[in-house]
Write an enzyme that holds these catalytic residues in place. Sequence first.
Site, PDB file in Angstrom:
ATOM      1  N   LYS A 198      24.026 -19.358  18.197  1.00  0.00           N
ATOM      2  CA  LYS A 198      23.028 -20.407  18.315  1.00  0.00           C
ATOM      3  C   LYS A 198      22.010 -20.162  17.202  1.00  0.00           C
ATOM      4  O   LYS A 198      21.689 -19.022  16.879  1.00  0.00           O
ATOM      5  CB  LYS A 198      22.362 -20.338  19.695  1.00  0.00           C
ATOM      6  N   HIS A 220      11.570 -12.136  10.477  1.00  0.00           N
ATOM      7  CA  HIS A 220      12.453 -10.981  10.268  1.00  0.00           C
ATOM      8  C   HIS A 220      11.625  -9.728  10.542  1.00  0.00           C
ATOM      9  O   HIS A 220      10.708  -9.414   9.790  1.00  0.00           O
ATOM     10  CB  HIS A 220      12.974 -11.005   8.819  1.00  0.00           C
ATOM     11  N   GLU A 241      17.728  -4.567  12.127  1.00  0.00           N
ATOM     12  CA  GLU A 241      17.034  -5.830  11.848  1.00  0.00           C
ATOM     13  C   GLU A 241      17.100  -6.737  13.069  1.00  0.00           C
ATOM     14  O   GLU A 241      18.171  -6.912  13.662  1.00  0.00           O
ATOM     15  CB  GLU A 241      17.710  -6.581  10.697  1.00  0.00           C
ATOM     16  N   ARG A 246       6.573  -6.524  -3.949  1.00  0.00           N
ATOM     17  CA  ARG A 246       7.617  -6.200  -4.933  1.00  0.00           C
ATOM     18  C   ARG A 246       7.265  -6.896  -6.244  1.00  0.00           C
ATOM     19  O   ARG A 246       7.251  -8.125  -6.327  1.00  0.00           O
ATOM     20  CB  ARG A 246       8.978  -6.668  -4.456  1.00  0.00           C
ATOM     21  N   ARG A 282      21.275   2.629   5.448  1.00  0.00           N
ATOM     22  CA  ARG A 282      20.754   3.283   4.234  1.00  0.00           C
ATOM     23  C   ARG A 282      19.236   3.304   4.339  1.00  0.00           C
ATOM     24  O   ARG A 282      18.660   2.710   5.246  1.00  0.00           O
ATOM     25  CB  ARG A 282      21.128   2.446   3.011  1.00  0.00           C
ATOM     26  N   GLU A 322      21.287  -7.331  12.217  1.00  0.00           N
ATOM     27  CA  GLU A 322      22.183  -6.447  11.466  1.00  0.00           C
ATOM     28  C   GLU A 322      21.611  -5.047  11.490  1.00  0.00           C
ATOM     29  O   GLU A 322      20.429  -4.870  11.730  1.00  0.00           O
ATOM     30  CB  GLU A 322      22.260  -6.883   9.984  1.00  0.00           C
ATOM     31  N   LYS A 380      29.916  -7.441  10.589  1.00  0.00           N
ATOM     32  CA  LYS A 380      28.810  -7.996  11.384  1.00  0.00           C
ATOM     33  C   LYS A 380      29.257  -8.442  12.770  1.00  0.00           C
ATOM     34  O   LYS A 380      28.490  -8.350  13.720  1.00  0.00           O
ATOM     35  CB  LYS A 380      28.139  -9.141  10.638  1.00  0.00           C
TER      36      LYS A 380
END
Length: 448
Positions: free
Chosen positions: A201, A208, A275, A339, A292, A288, A116
Amino acid sequence: MFDKILVANRGEVALRVMRAARELGVKTVAVYSTEDANTLPVAYADEAVCIGPAPAAQSYLLMESIIQAALNTGAQAIHPGYGFLAENAAFARLCAENNIVFIGPSPECIESMGDKATARETMMACGVPTVPGSDGLVDTVEAAAAFADKVGYPVLIKASAGGGGKGMREVHDPADLETQYKAARLEAGAAFGNDTVYLEKLVLRPRHVEIQVLADDFGNRVALCERDCSIQRRHQKLLEEAPSPALDEETRRAMGVAAVKAVRAVDYRNAGTIEFLLDTDGRFYFMEMNTRVQVEHPVTEEITGVDIIKEQLRIAAGEPMTCADRAPFSPYGHAIEFRINAEDPAHDFRPCPGTITKFIVPGGPGVRVESYLQQGATISPFYDSLVAKLVVWGATRQEAIARGKRALTEFKIEGIETTIPFHLKVIDNAAFVAGQAYTDFIETEMGD
Ligand code: MV4
């Protein structure tokens, strides 16, 4: 196109990949553990090879056995799905060494995005916005304190080998810095065998938002709009939607441009996701990259009309993607994925595997169910608890919400507890309906 591929996965995603392959006239090989012998993907595949007992470490994670199954059956390529070996660079390399195409990016891309801190540096270098952060790794408490004093509290300590929230520690008060810094390194070392950390920070009340990308060998790189995955619990997503209710067309375009820049910078191929954190002022920052296909890819398929898995197969086979001339993409309507997990939301979402005694699946306009189960089937305690993904599409977000409620009510599952009652609450929640859900949604809105 390939004649035959092997699917190195199980459950709904194995079936999803096989369906795409079948539409392209590609034969499929399933690999399965003894635990999964009687599941639908095994029956659906043209051939199936048992690779070991129930524990994933003795079956779905056994690289050599999976490669051997591909060689024995004459499969030319392997689709890893998500989880298991999907982001394992060594597996991608092993495929190449055996002249098998790994349906995904290069091992180098998997590796560089898996770290990362490196991913963050790469993004900064190519002009993708990142949260103000430390200049590389932070090796001492003193250096951490110096950074925090410079940018101001609160800060977030992140593990370089992390991702998905592991090894992360918030620091709101200088007095806690030393404790949290040491805790983050210990946790990272124990979890990943790599205790290096960096600082950023802390972005308060973020959303998201992630961009789906596709890139092929012909220089085509497209951004397939965004997904909003703010409704998560302990870094497990529960509901995703596309487009994000928080993005205007201008920010969507800018985020797509940033995502394509990132893809170009690492010469990425196949499907991936960038992301971003979206702050309350509408600014976005790289978080990130997932190298996949993701669980929530269907919401993007619903609003773009692109079959992401079929595009993955074409790209891996050295063909151009078929959707490049449609870029830049604008969302068509609205999609929401619920989900449905074998978990009891009334008891802290504890997993509850077991046998399904009743399974009545919703249908009608705008309803898509991705599952591998039917009445009488058993959810194994050895694997993730995903029972089904209910994906609804509507011309507007309002229609998608009404359709979601209707379909969740039609879905009858007995014998196990599921997250359906949780979703029925979310869909009636005023903040969710108003498109005002942040990553703290479950704590702030679903307290009970
Ligand atoms: C952050 C953040 C706030 N500020 N970075 C969570 C998982 C990992 N991918 C990074 N994560 C976060 N990084 C800064 N600088 C907040 C989170 C975060 C989060 C992000 C997305 C979805 C849910 C989340 C839950 C808690 C924290």
